[in-house]
Design a protein around this motif. Structure first.
Motif, short mmCIF file in Angstrom:
data_model
loop_
_atom_site.label_atom_id
_atom_site.label_comp_id
_atom_site.label_asym_id
_atom_site.label_seq_id
_atom_site.Cartn_x
_atom_site.Cartn_y
_atom_site.Cartn_z
N ASP A 87 -26.20 2.72 -28.41
CA ASP A 87 -26.89 1.49 -28.06
C ASP A 87 -28.33 1.76 -27.60
N CYS A 88 -28.81 2.97 -27.85
CA CYS A 88 -30.20 3.37 -27.59
C CYS A 88 -30.56 3.54 -26.12
N ALA A 89 -29.62 3.97 -25.29
CA ALA A 89 -29.93 4.24 -23.89
C ALA A 89 -30.91 5.41 -23.81
N THR A 90 -31.86 5.30 -22.88
CA THR A 90 -32.85 6.37 -22.69
C THR A 90 -32.58 7.17 -21.42
N VAL A 91 -31.69 6.66 -20.55
CA VAL A 91 -31.31 7.36 -19.33
C VAL A 91 -29.92 6.87 -18.92
N PHE A 92 -29.13 7.79 -18.35
CA PHE A 92 -27.80 7.43 -17.85
C PHE A 92 -27.83 7.48 -16.33
N PHE A 93 -27.25 6.45 -15.70
CA PHE A 93 -27.02 6.44 -14.25
C PHE A 93 -25.52 6.54 -14.06
N GLY A 94 -25.06 7.62 -13.42
CA GLY A 94 -23.64 7.87 -13.26
C GLY A 94 -23.18 8.77 -14.39
N PRO A 95 -21.92 9.06 -14.40
CA PRO A 95 -20.85 8.72 -13.48
C PRO A 95 -21.00 9.41 -12.13
N ALA A 96 -20.23 8.95 -11.16
CA ALA A 96 -20.27 9.54 -9.83
C ALA A 96 -19.09 10.46 -9.57
N CYS A 97 -17.99 10.28 -10.29
CA CYS A 97 -16.80 11.13 -10.12
C CYS A 97 -17.05 12.47 -10.80
N ASP A 98 -16.61 13.54 -10.16
CA ASP A 98 -16.94 14.89 -10.64
C ASP A 98 -16.45 15.19 -12.06
N PHE A 99 -15.20 14.88 -12.39
CA PHE A 99 -14.69 15.22 -13.72
C PHE A 99 -15.39 14.41 -14.80
N ALA A 100 -15.59 13.13 -14.57
CA ALA A 100 -16.29 12.30 -15.54
C ALA A 100 -17.74 12.74 -15.67
N LEU A 101 -18.38 13.05 -14.56
CA LEU A 101 -19.77 13.51 -14.57
C LEU A 101 -19.91 14.82 -15.33
N ALA A 102 -18.99 15.74 -15.12
CA ALA A 102 -19.05 17.03 -15.80
C ALA A 102 -19.02 16.85 -17.31
N SER A 103 -18.13 16.00 -17.79
CA SER A 103 -18.02 15.78 -19.24
C SER A 103 -19.28 15.18 -19.83
N VAL A 104 -19.83 14.19 -19.15
CA VAL A 104 -21.04 13.53 -19.64
C VAL A 104 -22.24 14.46 -19.54
N ALA A 105 -22.38 15.14 -18.41
CA ALA A 105 -23.55 16.00 -18.20
C ALA A 105 -23.58 17.18 -19.17
N ARG A 106 -22.42 17.62 -19.64
CA ARG A 106 -22.39 18.73 -20.60
C ARG A 106 -22.92 18.32 -21.97
N ILE A 107 -22.71 17.09 -22.38
CA ILE A 107 -23.12 16.69 -23.73
C ILE A 107 -24.52 16.10 -23.81
N THR A 108 -25.06 15.62 -22.70
CA THR A 108 -26.33 14.89 -22.78
C THR A 108 -27.51 15.75 -23.20
N LYS A 109 -27.43 17.07 -23.00
CA LYS A 109 -28.54 17.92 -23.43
C LYS A 109 -28.62 18.00 -24.95
N PHE A 110 -27.58 17.58 -25.65
CA PHE A 110 -27.58 17.62 -27.11
C PHE A 110 -27.89 16.27 -27.74
N LEU A 111 -28.01 15.22 -26.95
CA LEU A 111 -28.25 13.88 -27.50
C LEU A 111 -29.74 13.63 -27.67
N GLY A 112 -30.10 12.94 -28.72
CA GLY A 112 -31.49 12.57 -28.93
C GLY A 112 -32.38 13.74 -29.30
N LYS A 113 -33.67 13.49 -29.23
CA LYS A 113 -34.66 14.50 -29.61
C LYS A 113 -34.67 15.67 -28.63
N SER A 114 -34.56 15.37 -27.34
CA SER A 114 -34.62 16.45 -26.34
C SER A 114 -33.69 16.18 -25.17
N GLY A 115 -32.57 15.52 -25.41
CA GLY A 115 -31.60 15.24 -24.37
C GLY A 115 -31.84 13.91 -23.68
#
Length: 186
Positions: free
Chosen positions: A110-138
Motif C-alpha cells: 500500500d506504499c507505506a514509507t515508514v512503519f510505526f510499531g509493532p511494540a511486542c518483541d516477537f512481532a517486532l523482530a519479524s518485521v524489523a528483520r525484513i524491512t531492510k530488504f523492502l523498497g529501494k533502500s529499506g
C-alpha cells in the motif's frame, strides 16, 4: 529540536542515505518517492499494532494519539509545510509474528514509507528483520517496544539484524536490570 527528533525526521523524509541490503537492483514501484510528479509530498505511515485492546499499545489507543500529535504545533513546526502525513492502520492480530509480517507486507504494497510499531518483541523482530530488504533502500521501523538485548545492539549496516529499526525507548531490559541491581546495592 533534539538529536532524536532530527534523526527521526531524516529517516522519515528520506534525507538520510541508507544502503540497499538486497544486493540486487530493487524492482521499481510507482510510489517509491515521497513526492509525485506535481510536487505533492506525502509520508505514508503504517501503524502496525493489534486491534485487541488488552495490549497497552493497541490501534484504538495509539492511533488517536498519533493523529493529535501530527496536529500539534511542535510537530507542525518540525515538518516542512509542503509535506503531508497519511496514517494507514494494520491489525497485528494478538501481536503474532506471522500476522505482523503479513501486515508489514500489506503496508509495503500500500506504499507505506515508514512503519510505526509493532511494540511486542516477537512481532517486532519479524518485521524489523525484513524491512531492510523492502523498497529501494529499506523502510524505517519506529517503535517504543524492543526491550530485549538484540534490539539494543548496533544497527549501522545491512549486516546488522535490525538495520532499519529505530527504538524511541531509552531503556532495554538489560538497562533496567542494572538499574535495579544498583538500587538494591544502595
Amino acid at each position: 529540536m533534539g538529536w532524536r527528533e532530527g534523526l527521526v525526521l531524516l529517516l522519515i523524509a528520506g534525507a538520510a542515505t541508507s544502503q540497499n541490503c538486497r544486493g540486487e537492483e530493487p524492482k521499481p514501484r510507482s510510489c517509491e518517492n515521497l513526492c509525485d510528479k506535481d510536487g505533492n509530498c506525502k509520508i505514508r505511515a503504517a501503524l502496525l499494532l493489534p486491534r485487541n485492546t488488552t495490549f497497552y499499545a493497541s490501534l484504538h489507543v495509539v492511533e488517536p494519539v498519533l493523529h493529535l500529535a501530527v496536529q500539534s504545533d511542535t510537530v507542525k513546526e518540525m515538518l516542512p509545510p509542503w509535506l503531508s502525513f497519511e496514517w494507514m492502520t494494520y491489525d497485528v492480530t494478538d501481536c503474532d509474528a506471522a500476522y505482523a509480517v503479513i501486515s508489514a507486507i500489506d503496508a509495503y504494497n500500500d506504499c507505506a514509507t515508514v512503519f510505526f510499531g509493532p511494540a511486542c518483541d516477537f512481532a517486532l523482530a519479524s518485521v524489523a528483520r525484513i524491512t531492510k530488504f523492502l523498497g529501494k533502500s529499506g523502510i524505517p521501523v519506529l517503535t517504543t517496544g524492543g526491550f530485549t538485548f538484540d534490539f539494543v545492539k548496533s544497527k549501522q549496516s545491512c549486516k546488522d539484524e535490525y538495520y532499519m529499526l529505530v527504538r524511541t525507548s531509552p531503556l532495554g531490559f538489560k538497562d533496567m536490570a542494572y538499574f535495579i541491581i544498583d538500587v538494591m546495592r544502595q
